[in-house]
Design an enzyme around this catalytic site. Structure first.
Site, short mmCIF file in Angstrom:
data_model
loop_
_atom_site.label_atom_id
_atom_site.label_comp_id
_atom_site.label_asym_id
_atom_site.label_seq_id
_atom_site.Cartn_x
_atom_site.Cartn_y
_atom_site.Cartn_z
N TRP A 358 0.84 -1.21 0.00
CA TRP A 358 0.00 0.00 0.00
C TRP A 358 0.87 1.25 0.00
CZ3 TRP A 358 -2.23 2.70 4.79
CH2 TRP A 358 -1.36 2.60 5.88
N GLU A 501 0.26 -2.70 12.62
CA GLU A 501 0.52 -4.14 12.53
C GLU A 501 0.94 -4.76 13.86
OE1 GLU A 501 1.77 -4.15 7.81
OE2 GLU A 501 3.31 -3.84 9.35
#
Length: 785
Positions: A358, A501
């Protein structure tokens, strides 16, 4: 922080002031830094800047964009490390030139950002006491994407004899993995070395050529013998006598072609090799200086004249930092081929295997959307062309539509994220990488980038051919991904990883849910638009995507999607459980010298239960979809989440810098910008060993233009509200808006916006909250936040 740094940012003078990045000194344990930050390239290929001669701790890399290969079934595809073309070994008076031996009397290696040339100047004393001046120059041509040129000059202080070994070394590997078959080697015209190799799984032919020229007062041909070894072809040149204080010059011209090259599609290996040989002959006949002039002109046209950014600052490192970012953005981006995209380490190292994340859509693409829409469109077309892999991933997971891979490589590869990663400090086992399975916001990131590109550029042709389909196909995935919660009477998105994350297997990550909702909402708008305004296109896409069924599903789920709500204190929960997790003192990790230091004390499972974030999550949501949140809500979330964000991802600092600018905290915005700028360019000599941080470099541009420059596209409209940090006196830059170029000047007193090509059509721009109609030039006083 490494305090005895070798980096020097102040060597530029006159017209090269704030254009040079230098390394003063040679330390074998710090080779990776220079190899990455000094890397050369042109988007077609990237050359890691190792020295000509070999050293123990080096990583010699040459990557060609899009040439992925898979070594074995239990591994993922990666960019193969191509043959070493810059390799040279020197013996001076019988002693190998080796900077770990003898004495270095002077040393400087400099990357000239403006001219994209790497220069290494050395005065070296060998173990027998002899002294030599050596200068190494090289560039990877931006004019001819297949060319690498080198020039080496040797000036001995005494009568000397040189021996040289130089050629093509195909023994290179990816950390031990050999991606090429042995291949064929041949010498042409007694001078042109050729090596042909083919990747083991993807079957891509690589054709390499190298040729030398020598000068001592005039052109000469030293005694030589051609040799071949396993995956090598090279010349040994011997007994070259160089009088004291005379200059001996070696030039080496190398070319790289592959069977994946678009302009040579469907040629045989023999035809490819013959074409490459003829190009190499032409390149060698031009000579270093002529090739270099063409290369400089190409750089100027692509970057420096097209998108100049000038900063007048009390800290002129800032000017160097934005130029460094622009340089690497040009080096890493495969602008020549829409079948390829940008890797997370560009083309500067083996990190992340050349895969696309991304990072492109959210951090790199805005630079090109605002400065070179043609390249931005090419990067988005890559996503469109990779839809088959996205469809396959969705189907394999039981969903509809396009589910984009977290890591992408070649168009039809689909998901290529490795399954296993670093060691778990508690269990001693490899840690499972869940992002390829459950980090799904990439799908709405692609949709957002396409939408943002369209509204900034006005490129209707893109929308007709690619954009509408991308936005609707991604929405189809989200509509099928939703999970019904009967007890709450709502649709949820469970078991995901958001941008943060450090929080795995969470339910209702705010970023994921809000962007999925946005994606579906846009799809409804565009299906309705197509039905009314573009009936022919509607019918084409209806036959392809079943728009009528999809639209019914979109409308059914839209208002039932659970969107986490802002609490009374203004905080938006990052997910269902984040705000209930343990709060600990994070100051040790907030002040860390190296990222990821928390994992010296905790494993990922433990970190998952602490209120700590790897990178911006809720905050990047409020950056991208800023219209959904008030200034008070943004401030409340900033005050809650920023202290808990470690910025362990290089993507994070720039986003927080932009948001700090939005909130009027210019001092903090500037501090975060500087920290982002120093990830690669700064003095720490161990940050960039695996390659440069591509997304961070795009983020640096955003911190300058979207943050301090105040440029934003909201609801399809342009807003410009500059707010310079105290360290800056002036900022000038240019952006593209719907096909025209706007020049912006900002100081602490005023903002001047100029339309480079004045039009009778008025341009409406929101400046400091007020809409202004601009025909040619508009000047506004700066308003305080």
């Amino acid at each position: 922080m490494v305090t005895n740094t070798l980096m020097n940012y102040t060597t530029g003078r006159e017209n090269l002031q704030h254009w040079l990045v230098s390394e003063d000194g040679f330390r074998p344990e710090w080779l990776g830094k220079g190899e990455s930050v000094f890397s050369l390239g042109n988007g077609y290929m990237g050359l890691r800047s190792v020295t000509e001669e070999h050293y123990a701790n080096e990583t010699r890399n040459l990557f060609v964009a899009g040439t992925f290969n898979k070594f074995a079934e239990n591994e993922v595809t990666e960019l193969p490390n191509a043959a070493d073309l810059i390799w040279m070994e020197f013996k001076l008076d019988g002693i190998r030139f080796d900077l770990t031996q003898g004495n270095i009397l002077s040393y400087r290696r400099t990357l000239n950002l403006k001219e994209a040339e790497l220069v290494r100047d050395i005065t070296w004393q060998s173990s027998n006491g002899n002294v030599y001046d050596l200068t190494f120059r090289r560039f990877v041509s931006m004019d001819n994407l297949h060319v690498i040129a080198q020039r080496v000059t040797i000036t001995p202080k005494q009568n000397s004899v040189l021996s040289l070994t130089s050629g093509i070394d195909g023994q290179t590997t990816n950390s031990g993995v050999q991606h090429f078959l042995e291949g064929n080697k041949r010498l042409y015209d007694g001078r042109f070395m050729q090596q042909i190799q083919t990747t083991t799984e993807s079957g891509i032919d690589f054709v390499f050529h190298s040729v030398h020229r020598f000068y001592q007062r005039e052109s000469m041909n030293p005694t030589s013998i051609i040799k071949m070894d396993r995956r090598q072809i090279f010349f040994d040149y011997s007994d070259i006598e160089i009088p004291a204080n005379e200059v001996f010059t070696i030039e080496k011209y190398s070319t790289v072609f592959t069977s994946r090259d678009k302009e040579l599609n469907a040629v045989t290996t023999e035809e490819l090799a013959n074409h490459a040989l003829n190009v190499t002959r032409n390149v060698e006949s031009k000579g270093y200086e002529n090739l270099f002039i063409e290369h400089i002109q190409a750089w100027d046209e692509l970057v420096w004249s097209r998108t100049p950014i000038n900063i007048k600052s009390k800290e002129m490192f800032d000017q160097l930092a934005i130029r460094f970012a622009q340089y690497h953005l040009a080096v890493m981006t495969p602008k020549h081929d829409n079948r390829m995209n940008v890797g997370a380490k560009g083309l500067s190292g083996e990190g992340y295997k050349g895969h696309t994340f991304w990072d492109t859509e959210i951090f790199i693409l805005p630079y090109y959307t605002y400065t070179n829409p043609k390249i931005a469109r090419s990067l988005l077309e890559y996503r469109y062309l990779s839809l088959p892999g996205a469809h396959r991933k969705a189907k394999e997971n039981g969903y509809d539509g396009a589910m984009f891979p977290w890591e992408s490589a070649w168009l039809d590869d689909g998901e290529v994220t490795p399954v296993w990663g670093a060691a778990d400090i508690v269990t001693g086992e490899a840690t499972k990488i869940w992002s390829g399975f459950i980090e799904q916001h990439i799908t709405s990131d692609v949709a957002f980038a396409a939408w943002q590109y369209y509204h900034i550029t006005g490129d209707q042709e893109f929308m007709d051919h690619y954009g509408y389909e991308l936005l609707i196909d991604t929405a189809k995935f989200w509509a099928s991904r939703l999970e019904w919660n009967e007890s709450e009477n709502r649709y949820e998105i469970n078991q995901v990883v958001g941008p943060d994350e450090y929080k795995e297997h969470v339910n209702n990550n705010a970023f994921t849910n809000y962007t999925a909702h946005w994606n579906i909402q846009k799809a409804i708008e565009y299906v309705e638009l197509l039905r009314i305004e573009k009936p022919n296109l509607f019918e084409q896409l209806n036959a392809k995507l079943d728009l009528e069924t999809a639209e019914a599903r979109f409308r059914h789920v839209l208002d039932l999607i659970y969107l986490p709500q802002v609490r009374e204190d203004g905080v938006l929960p990052q997910d269902d459980t984040y705000l209930q997790k343990e709060i600990i003192d994070l100051s040790k990790y907030k002040n860390q010298e190296n990222v990821g230091s928390m994992f010296y004390d905790y494993n990922l499972e433990q970190v998952n239960e602490i209120q700590v974030s790897k990178q911006a999550d809720v905050m990047i949501l409020m950056y991208l979809l800023e219209d959904l949140f008030s200034a008070d809500v943004k401030r409340a979330n900033w005050e809650y989440y920023e202290p808990k964000t470690l910025h362990d991802s290089s993507l994070s600092l720039s986003t927080h810098s932009v948001l700090a600018s939005d909130l009027g905290n210019r001092e903090l915005a500037y501090s975060l910008f500087r920290r982002a700028s120093e990830i690669d360019l700064g003095p720490n000599m161990k940050t960039s060993d695996a390659g440069i941080h591509a997304a961070s470099l795009g983020g640096i541009w955003q911190a300058v233009i979207n943050g301090f420059g105040g440029v934003r596209m909201t609801s399809g409209n342009l807003r410009i509200s500059p707010m310079l940090p105290e360290a800056w006196d002036e900022l000038t830059f240019s952006i593209n808006w719907k096909g025209e170029t706007l020049d912006i000047y900002a100081s602490h007193d005023k903002v001047v916006l100029t339309r480079r090509a004045p039009s009778i059509e008025p341009l409406t721009v929101e400046i400091y909250g007020e809409k202004q109609t601009i025909t040619e030039t508009f000047t506004s006083e700066v308003l305080s936040v």
